[in-house]
Design a protein around this motif. Structure first.
Motif, PDB file in Angstrom:
ATOM      1  N   GLN A  41      13.765  48.135  28.392  1.00 17.46           N
ATOM      2  CA  GLN A  41      14.694  48.902  29.233  1.00 17.46           C
ATOM      3  C   GLN A  41      16.049  48.210  29.330  1.00 17.46           C
ATOM      4  OE1 GLN A  41      13.140  50.463  32.981  1.00 17.46           O
ATOM      5  NE2 GLN A  41      11.066  50.287  32.178  1.00 17.46           N
ATOM      6  N   VAL A  42      16.044  46.878  29.334  1.00 17.88           N
ATOM      7  CA  VAL A  42      17.312  46.146  29.356  1.00 17.88           C
ATOM      8  C   VAL A  42      18.095  46.416  28.081  1.00 17.88           C
ATOM      9  CG1 VAL A  42      18.353  43.846  29.345  1.00 17.88           C
ATOM     10  CG2 VAL A  42      16.410  44.326  30.841  1.00 17.88           C
ATOM     11  N   ILE A  43      17.420  46.321  26.938  1.00 17.91           N
ATOM     12  CA  ILE A  43      18.079  46.571  25.651  1.00 17.91           C
ATOM     13  C   ILE A  43      18.609  47.990  25.598  1.00 17.91           C
ATOM     14  CG2 ILE A  43      17.780  46.599  23.153  1.00 17.91           C
ATOM     15  CD1 ILE A  43      17.624  43.810  24.470  1.00 17.91           C
ATOM     16  N   ARG A  44      17.802  48.947  26.060  1.00 18.00           N
ATOM     17  CA  ARG A  44      18.212  50.362  26.001  1.00 18.00           C
ATOM     18  C   ARG A  44      19.367  50.652  26.945  1.00 18.00           C
ATOM     19  NH1 ARG A  44      13.800  54.851  27.466  1.00 18.00           N
ATOM     20  NH2 ARG A  44      14.296  54.026  29.520  1.00 18.00           N
ATOM     21  N   THR A  45      19.384  49.953  28.079  1.00 16.24           N
ATOM     22  CA  THR A  45      20.482  50.155  29.034  1.00 16.24           C
ATOM     23  C   THR A  45      21.788  49.574  28.497  1.00 16.24           C
ATOM     24  OG1 THR A  45      18.934  50.062  30.889  1.00 16.24           O
ATOM     25  CG2 THR A  45      21.265  49.703  31.393  1.00 16.24           C
ATOM     26  N   LEU A  46      21.691  48.428  27.811  1.00 13.07           N
ATOM     27  CA  LEU A  46      22.893  47.766  27.319  1.00 13.07           C
ATOM     28  C   LEU A  46      23.423  48.387  26.038  1.00 13.07           C
ATOM     29  CD1 LEU A  46      21.945  44.019  27.945  1.00 13.07           C
ATOM     30  CD2 LEU A  46      23.579  45.415  29.222  1.00 13.07           C
TER      31      LEU A  46
END
Length: 412
Positions: A19-24
């Motif tokens: 989710q962090v990767i997808r948000t960034l």
């Protein structure tokens, strides 16, 4: 079945980290590459540990897998803490919206706030710190040898030994080494200290005597000081942590480990003692087999001290520092200085001289690294020469201890 719970655990961690990767980044290729790398890492780790040979014990492959696991897992756990904390806040906002009667108008999810990009950026920045530390610990920290010096004062030290200097090393764990040049450098560093006595306080291998085969010539280069080289065994030297085909094989390995010490010119003390004499005076070197509060209790202090008088100045070699805590420090025969190792300082921690000293191992061992003094009796816990389980060191560096003995009270 034994893999189901760990896989669920790792799956949840990956869900939050992704989710962090997808948000960034909305770039699908970046997301796909991240997922593929994560899959490769966990597959490699599972493969190595699924094929772990308990008859051999830890090896370079299992060490590499554990290192790779920690390098990827610890930063992701940091991400989980941030993302889970944000989820709690998001759910609280959604609950508040519901209670104020604005929750349902045909699309309830619109009242659950979306993830904020800056939270993901902060999480990634914080996670980068342990990631960088672990990577440094694997490639540089595990061979970042430090010479740590102490000057100890004893009023009852024989006069001839005023200024006597000794070097202590501990926990070689030769089966973990992977760079010949670094070990040769450490041996040269030990020789440069030019002390009067050299002692080794146990764990010469991880498990197998054969681990030292390629290192005998290297450790034979350790110069024998004027007053000799003495050693004792550690918990790993007994072959307790692997599965043996027979008790005879285990005993043969143990005998081979004991022979290693003479091959590198150390006098192995097995619940025994020796006297160092200088100018008509003497001090006793007492060596016990491993005695640990939570580990093997082969050490026999009474037997080891046979022939040593109560008023003799004594240096005790005992691998596990819990021995000092539970038996030695209050012993009526007064063991002036005990030299131990065993803890490795957990190979992870923070040490800022005079300001901060912390490691997770301090919650298990009261004395875990450095010099301790109670009632005029000293204990030095060497942080270890080698490494085990994790193929690196973060903040707790491999140690060569130099101790100078001085007669008289410590200057105020």
């Amino acid at each position: 079945m034994r893999w189901i719970i760990p896989l669920i655990f790792f799956g949840l961690i990956e869900l939050y980290a992704y989710q962090v990767i997808r948000t960034l980044s909305k770039n699908q290729w970046i997301q796909i590459v991240y997922l593929l790398l994560s899959l490769l890492v966990i597959s490699y780790v599972i493969y190595v540990f699924a094929n772990y040979d308990r008859s051999v014990g830890p090896n370079k492959y299992s060490l590499r897998a554990s290192g790779l696991l920690l390098v990827t897992l610890v930063p992701k756990l940091i991400l989980v803490l941030f993302m889970f904390g944000e989820d709690i806040i998001r759910l609280c906002i959604a609950g508040y919206t519901y209670l104020t009667n604005t929750f349902f108008d045909g699309n309830a999810t619109q009242y659950l706030p979306s993830r904020r990009k800056f939270v993901s950026q902060i999480a990634l920045g914080v996670a980068a710190i342990p990631f960088a530390g672990l990577v440094h610990g694997i490639f540089r920290g595990k061979y970042n040898f430090k010479v740590i010096s102490h000057v100890l004062h004893f009023e009852d030290l024989p006069t001839a030994f005023d200024g006597f200097r000794l070097t202590q090393i501990s926990d070689i764990h030769s089966g973990s080494f992977d760079e010949v040049e670094k070990i040769e450098y450490a041996v040269d560093l030990i020789n440069e200290q030019q002390t009067d006595l050299l002692v080794f306080t146990g764990d010469i291998v991880n498990t197998m005597a054969s681990e030292m085969d390629d290192w005998i010539d290297t450790f034979k280069k350790l110069k024998t000081p004027e007053y000799g080289k003495y050693s004792v065994l550690g918990n790993h030297d007994y072959g307790e942590y692997v599965t043996w085909d027979s008790e005879e094989d285990k005993k043969a390995n143990f005998e081979a480990i004991k022979r290693i010490h003479s091959k590198i010119d150390f006098n192995l003390l097995l619940n025994d003692n020796a006297f160092v004499e200088k100018e008509g005076e003497r001090i006793a070197i007492v060596g016990v087999e491993n005695w640990g509060h939570n580990f093997k209790k082969a050490g026999d202090l009474t037997k080891a001290s046979d022939g040593v008088a109560k008023d003799d100045f004594k240096i005790l070699l005992s691998h596990d520092p819990s021995h000092w805590e539970y038996e030695v420090k209050k012993h009526e025969d007064h063991y002036h200085l005990t030299l131990s190792g065993h803890t490795h300082g957990f190979q992870f921690g923070i040490e800022i001289p005079g300001f901060l000293r912390w490691s997770p191992v301090q919650y298990v061992y009261k004395q875990w690294a450095g010099m301790y003094n109670e009632m005029g009796r000293y204990l030095n816990v060497n942080r270890g020469f080698g490494f085990h389980a994790f193929p690196g060191r973060v903040g707790i560096w491999p140690e060569i201890t130099v101790i100078e003995l001085r007669k008289g009270a410590k200057p105020s």
